[in-house]
Design a protein around this motif. Sequence first.
Motif, PDB file in Angstrom:
ATOM      1  N   PRO A  46       0.799  -1.238   0.000  1.00 31.45           N
ATOM      2  CA  PRO A  46       0.000   0.000   0.000  1.00 31.45           C
ATOM      3  C   PRO A  46       0.823   1.275   0.000  1.00 31.45           C
ATOM      4  N   LYS A  47       1.956   1.300   0.695  1.00 31.45           N
ATOM      5  CA  LYS A  47       2.762   2.522   0.743  1.00 31.45           C
ATOM      6  C   LYS A  47       3.288   2.893  -0.639  1.00 31.45           C
ATOM      7  N   ILE A  48       3.630   1.905  -1.451  1.00 28.89           N
ATOM      8  CA  ILE A  48       4.111   2.185  -2.804  1.00 28.89           C
ATOM      9  C   ILE A  48       2.954   2.633  -3.683  1.00 28.89           C
ATOM     10  N   VAL A  49       1.831   1.970  -3.576  1.00 24.45           N
ATOM     11  CA  VAL A  49       0.666   2.299  -4.401  1.00 24.45           C
ATOM     12  C   VAL A  49       0.183   3.710  -4.116  1.00 24.45           C
ATOM     13  N   ASN A  50       0.291   4.155  -2.855  1.00 20.93           N
ATOM     14  CA  ASN A  50      -0.217   5.467  -2.472  1.00 20.93           C
ATOM     15  C   ASN A  50       0.765   6.610  -2.689  1.00 20.93           C
ATOM     16  N   ILE A  51       1.959   6.357  -3.170  1.00 21.75           N
ATOM     17  CA  ILE A  51       2.906   7.434  -3.462  1.00 21.75           C
ATOM     18  C   ILE A  51       2.399   8.201  -4.673  1.00 21.75           C
ATOM     19  N   THR A  52       2.394   9.533  -4.552  1.00 19.36           N
ATOM     20  CA  THR A  52       1.896  10.348  -5.657  1.00 19.36           C
ATOM     21  C   THR A  52       2.859  10.280  -6.832  1.00 19.36           C
ATOM     22  N   LYS A  53       2.321  10.518  -7.985  1.00 17.39           N
ATOM     23  CA  LYS A  53       3.109  10.424  -9.208  1.00 17.39           C
ATOM     24  C   LYS A  53       4.255  11.441  -9.183  1.00 17.39           C
ATOM     25  N   GLY A  54       5.447  10.994  -9.499  1.00 22.32           N
ATOM     26  CA  GLY A  54       6.608  11.864  -9.536  1.00 22.32           C
ATOM     27  C   GLY A  54       7.407  11.885  -8.242  1.00 22.32           C
ATOM     28  N   ASN A  55       6.840  11.418  -7.144  1.00 27.09           N
ATOM     29  CA  ASN A  55       7.565  11.364  -5.877  1.00 27.09           C
ATOM     30  C   ASN A  55       8.101   9.961  -5.654  1.00 27.09           C
ATOM     31  N   ASP A  56       9.240   9.875  -4.991  1.00 26.04           N
ATOM     32  CA  ASP A  56       9.760   8.559  -4.632  1.00 26.04           C
ATOM     33  C   ASP A  56       9.780   8.355  -3.127  1.00 26.04           C
ATOM     34  N   ARG A 111      18.893  17.171  -0.244  1.00 20.70           N
ATOM     35  CA  ARG A 111      18.365  16.832  -1.570  1.00 20.70           C
ATOM     36  C   ARG A 111      16.866  17.086  -1.699  1.00 20.70           C
ATOM     37  N   GLY A 112      16.226  17.519  -0.621  1.00 16.36           N
ATOM     38  CA  GLY A 112      14.784  17.775  -0.690  1.00 16.36           C
ATOM     39  C   GLY A 112      13.949  16.535  -0.431  1.00 16.36           C
ATOM     40  N   HIS A 113      14.454  15.602   0.381  1.00  8.49           N
ATOM     41  CA  HIS A 113      13.751  14.363   0.753  1.00  8.49           C
ATOM     42  C   HIS A 113      13.416  13.502  -0.463  1.00  8.49           C
ATOM     43  N   THR A 114      14.422  13.197  -1.237  1.00 13.20           N
ATOM     44  CA  THR A 114      14.258  12.339  -2.405  1.00 13.20           C
ATOM     45  C   THR A 114      15.511  11.503  -2.621  1.00 13.20           C
ATOM     46  N   LEU A 115      15.351  10.370  -3.278  1.00 15.82           N
ATOM     47  CA  LEU A 115      16.489   9.536  -3.673  1.00 15.82           C
ATOM     48  C   LEU A 115      16.975   9.893  -5.071  1.00 15.82           C
ATOM     49  N   LYS A 116      16.191  10.693  -5.779  1.00 20.00           N
ATOM     50  CA  LYS A 116      16.534  11.044  -7.156  1.00 20.00           C
ATOM     51  C   LYS A 116      17.881  11.751  -7.195  1.00 20.00           C
ATOM     52  N   PRO A 117      18.660  11.500  -8.223  1.00 18.80           N
ATOM     53  CA  PRO A 117      19.973  12.137  -8.305  1.00 18.80           C
ATOM     54  C   PRO A 117      19.870  13.643  -8.531  1.00 18.80           C
ATOM     55  N   THR A 118      20.822  14.362  -7.966  1.00 19.08           N
ATOM     56  CA  THR A 118      20.955  15.788  -8.262  1.00 19.08           C
ATOM     57  C   THR A 118      22.246  15.943  -9.041  1.00 19.08           C
ATOM     58  N   PHE A 119      22.268  16.889  -9.910  1.00 17.45           N
ATOM     59  CA  PHE A 119      23.419  17.083 -10.770  1.00 17.45           C
ATOM     60  C   PHE A 119      24.145  18.366 -10.383  1.00 17.45           C
ATOM     61  N   ALA A 120      25.452  18.344 -10.467  1.00 13.63           N
ATOM     62  CA  ALA A 120      26.264  19.476 -10.026  1.00 13.63           C
ATOM     63  C   ALA A 120      25.967  20.732 -10.844  1.00 13.63           C
ATOM     64  N   MET A 121      25.777  20.606 -12.106  1.00 15.75           N
ATOM     65  CA  MET A 121      25.517  21.770 -12.944  1.00 15.75           C
ATOM     66  C   MET A 121      24.049  22.175 -12.837  1.00 15.75           C
ATOM     67  N   GLY A 122      23.800  23.354 -12.345  1.00 13.43           N
ATOM     68  CA  GLY A 122      22.439  23.892 -12.319  1.00 13.43           C
ATOM     69  C   GLY A 122      21.615  23.471 -11.135  1.00 13.43           C
ATOM     70  N   SER A 123      22.135  22.681 -10.209  1.00 17.21           N
ATOM     71  CA  SER A 123      21.334  22.300  -9.047  1.00 17.21           C
ATOM     72  C   SER A 123      21.524  23.324  -7.947  1.00 17.21           C
ATOM     73  N   ASP A 124      20.509  23.461  -7.105  1.00 15.59           N
ATOM     74  CA  ASP A 124      20.589  24.434  -6.013  1.00 15.59           C
ATOM     75  C   ASP A 124      21.209  23.826  -4.789  1.00 15.59           C
TER      76      ASP A 124
END
Length: 126
Positions: A63-73, A113-126
């Motif tokens: 259920p926790k995976i199914v209930n994650i909103t689209k685009g969030n991990d 990282r803003g509470h995400t596992l998604k990668p951040t990139f050195a160029m252009g990231s805050d």
Amino acid sequence: MLRYLLLLSLSASAVIGLSCYGYNDYQQFVETLHHRTFCSAVYQALDRTAVFGGGDRHPSHIPKIVNITKGNDCVLEHVDNSKFGYPSSDMWNCYCFSDMCNYPFTFKEFERRGHTLKPTFAMGSD
């Protein structure tokens, strides 16, 4: 013929599953977990610790995976442990679906990282 066998073996390797990082504070070493259907990370806000792993169940049955909103991990969940004599706490449950996508970041890095596992990139990231 050899070309077809090679293509068949490559396509079958995706069916076998993902590889994920595995780590917890009790073992204190990072391992590689194989044959998973998803990778996971759980960040405990109260003591700022984390556990990394993966599951072998189909994600639609969790259920926790199914209930994650689209685009969030990752999703923040409040856990009431008072009935067990422990303090209530907040935890971030994170799920991802590519090989080694749950790199074991510290809680401080996870917050940065803003509470995400998604990668951040050195160029252009805050």
